[in-house]
Design an enzyme around this catalytic site. Structure first.
Site, short mmCIF file in Angstrom:
data_model
loop_
_atom_site.label_atom_id
_atom_site.label_comp_id
_atom_site.label_asym_id
_atom_site.label_seq_id
_atom_site.Cartn_x
_atom_site.Cartn_y
_atom_site.Cartn_z
CD GLU A 337 -7.60 24.62 -25.89
OE1 GLU A 337 -8.33 25.36 -26.54
OE2 GLU A 337 -7.09 24.94 -24.79
C1 ACM Z 1 -10.84 23.79 -22.45
O1 ACM Z 1 -11.62 24.75 -22.35
N1 ACM Z 1 -9.75 23.92 -23.18
C2 ACM Z 1 -11.09 22.52 -21.81
#
Ligand code: ACM
Length: 698
Positions: A337
């Site tokens: 992310e």
């Molecule tokens: C995650 O759940 N962003 C690894």
């Protein structure tokens, strides 16, 4: 097949809803499981995770005060000695029989534990964890190649101890056992909410009890930098609210885990989820700076600057320091992310991308990962990252942890990368144990060839901590994680959900005896909500609810790190024991609406008394809620619970009579629909069984 649900007749303590009877449910399950073997001897099939092979013997070993425990074999490491003494104490706790506090000198002892060697000084993925447990009427032998294997054998032994007559026995048998996957992990996020060391230790005890072997320690995220760096003290100085693990504490936890055959893989999130780094060292930022420690959740725009040498100098010194705390061969660099809008707009970064012919942010992140990989390689560490790191630019010796879907695991393996599956094991999704249990890192229908399958190292359960703290973490992790541990350890074809739930109930109680708080903390929270010890009706009502998923709660409450976690939703636990039992009972009644068979009649009676007990508790629970402002928002949900149990009771009547009044079904379905509307971040465990019952009416 389902007989265990009703193994004890209601009059003998079935699974009624009253609190004292709930514990009888677990008792009834166990009693039934044991009584099913009454003619043939005590149960041998109660172990979780299910061993590779169990051959029943004749008779039982009786535990008594004369019991002695010795260590034989070539290795008698202090680690094994500590493990044997811990196991002896637990046998003592379980049986109430005083047992010796020393290890006997002779190998004629009643319990003899042996390991060929202690195992690698730093346990790796190739550690031999297999063991053999032999029990006869006169001795118990646990033998293994390594200490880790012997510790697993002792856990199996403890689970097999069971009451018989006025004492405790272990059935005669031979267990030969070896794990299916070498990487069986639990990740705990200690950034969003800090977990004191004792909380982690008790969870590591739980991991050892169900033969998990990797503690993945998520130490850094936007909401807190939790590991002390002596080289860069501002990291915790500015980024932790004073809540972090000192280096000595980190070493202590690594030692604690190793003593239990568990590796510690630390995770240092980069280049995204990096607000806590940048609060301390804004000069490492791409451009956007965090405004203090980030309290809200979700994906942030900040990122480490991948284009500056200073970034790598800093990371190098930090990771080098971390190798002095974390001996494991693997280090996790996060990598998930990272939208990094700065990488698309900042002039300097755009110039860097152009100069290196990088067409997009993915290419820049792959460059960053390559640079970090080079640092890790020099430090003799291998890289693990979330599945965003999957990029052909990376060499094949990185491990990809799949969280966005099972497809990325297979895709990685097809490209030659080792992988660990997490996507189906997100505990904060609040899915039932049975659903997570069936998700397999290498399912029977896999399209991977044998070599690719070998690249799948195993799986990891993930416990993200946005919406929990030290009071609620245990109930979110346990006992569901024990079921997933079986998936990682046991054979692919061990997939019977009813058997799993049957064994999970006593395992859950054992986990509490081991020190976990997953069963008790909910009651403590209810007492605090009620401001009283008199919480019986509230407990009855609470057990008809479970928390909604992280995403649903986030949508309802916009939780942040500053949201109080002392509401009704925090007192209830996911997948409570009655949920699966209710679903089975409803299915039985739907298939036998007139109760022609005894099982159908029993199921109807159990459901009837379940609904009646809740209906009886509602007025008093309401009274408690009316006078306690933290509970008053639950009033509409409690009122609706009354209508749901009424619907259930009526459905049972109409199924039996064969006819529901005109218009009733439409109204009943509308009530069930109403129950699905989001409110107070809890959902009713009754919805699915009620739907089954109502749909079966005519
Ligand atoms: C995650 O759940 N962003 C690894």
């Amino acid at each position: 097949m389902m007989a265990w649900v009703f193994g004890a007749k209601p009059s003998a303590g079935g699974w009624h809803v009253k609190r004292k009877q709930w514990s009888l449910l677990q008792g009834a399950v166990l009693a039934c499981c044991l009584s099913a073997h009454a003619e043939t001897g005590p149960a041998v099939d109660m172990v979780m995770p299910t061993p590779s092979s169990v051959v029943a013997g004749k008779g039982v070993f009786r535990l008594g005060a004369g019991l002695t425990v010795a260590i034989a074999g070539r290795s008698s490491s202090e680690r094994l000695e500590r493990g044997v003494l811990r196991a002896t104490k637990r046998l003592e706790d379980k049986t109430g029989i005083p047992l010796p506090r020393q290890i006997a000198a002779n190998t004629d002892a009643s319990v003899v534990v042996s390991a060929e060697k202690d195992g690698a000084p730093v346990q790796g993925v190739d550690e031999d964890e297999s063991y053999t447990l032999t029990v006869t009427s006169s001795f118990i032998h646990v033998s293994a190649a390594t200490t880790a294997g012997a510790l697993h054998g002792l856990e199996t032994l403890i689970q097999l101890v069971q009451a018989q007559g006025s004492g405790y026995v272990v059935p005669a048998l031979t267990v030969k056992d070896t794990p299916r996957f070498p990487w069986r992990g639990l990740m705990i996020d200690c950034s969003r909410h800090f977990e004191p060391l004792d909380v982690l230790k008790r969870n590591i005890d739980g991991m050892a009890a169900v033969k998990l072997n990797v503690f993945h320690w998520h130490l850094i995220d936007d909401q807190g930098f939790r590991i002390e760096s002596k080289l860069h003290p501002k990291l915790t100085g500015a980024g932790s609210d004073g809540l972090f693990y000192t280096q000595e504490e980190a070493r202590e936890l690594v030692r604690y885990a190793r003593d239990r055959g568990i590796r510690v893989v630390p995770e240092f999130e980069m280049p995204g989820h990096s607000s806590a780094w940048l609060v301390a060292y804004p000069e490492l930022a791409s451009e956007t700076l965090p405004r203090g420690i980030r309290r809200e959740f979700g994906i942030s725009d900040v990122s480490l600057d991948p284009t500056r040498e200073e970034t790598y100098t800093f990371i190098n010194s930090f990771l080098q320091e971390m190798t002095t705390l974390f001996p494991d061969r693997y280090m996790h660099i996060g990598g998930d992310e990272t939208p990094a809008p700065d990488w698309k707009t900042n002039e300097r970064i755009l110039a860097f991308k152009a100069a290196h012919q990088m067409k997009d942010n993915d290419a820049l992140q792959a460059y960053f990962n390559q640079r970090v990989l080079a640092i890790l390689t020099k430090l003799d560490r291998r890289m693990v990252g979330w599945d965003e790191i999957l990029n052909p630019a990376l060499p094949k010796d990185v491990v990809v942890q799949s969280w966005r879907g099972e497809a990325s695991l297979a895709k990685g393996a097809q490209q030659g990368y080792q992988g660990v599956l997490s996507a189906p094991y997100y505990l904060d999704a609040m899915k039932p144990a049975g659903q997570m249990y069936l998700a397999d890192p290498v399912p029977a229908e896999t399209t991977l060839n044998a070599a690719q399958q070998k690249l799948i190292l195993g799986g990891e359960v993930t416990m993200w901590a946005e919406q929990l703290d030290s009071r609620t973490i245990d109930s979110r992790i346990w006992p569901r994680t024990a079921a997933i541990a079986e998936r990682f350890w046991s054979a692919q074809n061990v997939r019977d959900i009813d058997s799993m739930y049957q064994r999970l109930a006593p395992v859950s109680v054992e986990l509490e005896a081991l020190g976990l708080h997953h069963l008790s903390n909910g009651d403590a929270m209810l007492r605090s909500l009620a401001g009283s010890e008199e919480i019986g009706p509230l407990q009855t009502v609470a057990q008809a609810f479970e928390p909604v998923s992280f995403g649903e709660r986030y949508n309802q409450q916009r939780t942040s790190q500053l949201t109080p976690l002392t509401n009704f939703v925090d007192a209830v636990r996911p997948d409570p024991p009655a949920k699966h039992a209710l679903e089975i009972a409803a299915a039985i009644v739907a298939g036998d609406p007139k109760g022609r068979k005894e099982e159908g009649r029993d199921a109807r009676e159990e459901l009837r008394s379940f609904f009646a007990d809740i209906a009886e508790a509602v007025p008093e629970a309401r009274g408690i809620a009316v006078t306690n402002p933290r509970l008053t928002p639950m009033l509409p949900r409690i009122d609706l619970l009354s209508r749901l149990t009424k619907t259930g009771t009526e459905a049972l009547q109409y199924l039996q009579s064969g006819e529901a009044p005109a218009g009733w079904k439409v109204m009943a379905l509308a009530t069930i629909d109403e129950a699905k509307r989001p409110s107070q971040s809890v959902r009713y465990i009754l919805s699915a069984p009620l739907l089954t019952l109502v749909n079966a009416t005519h």
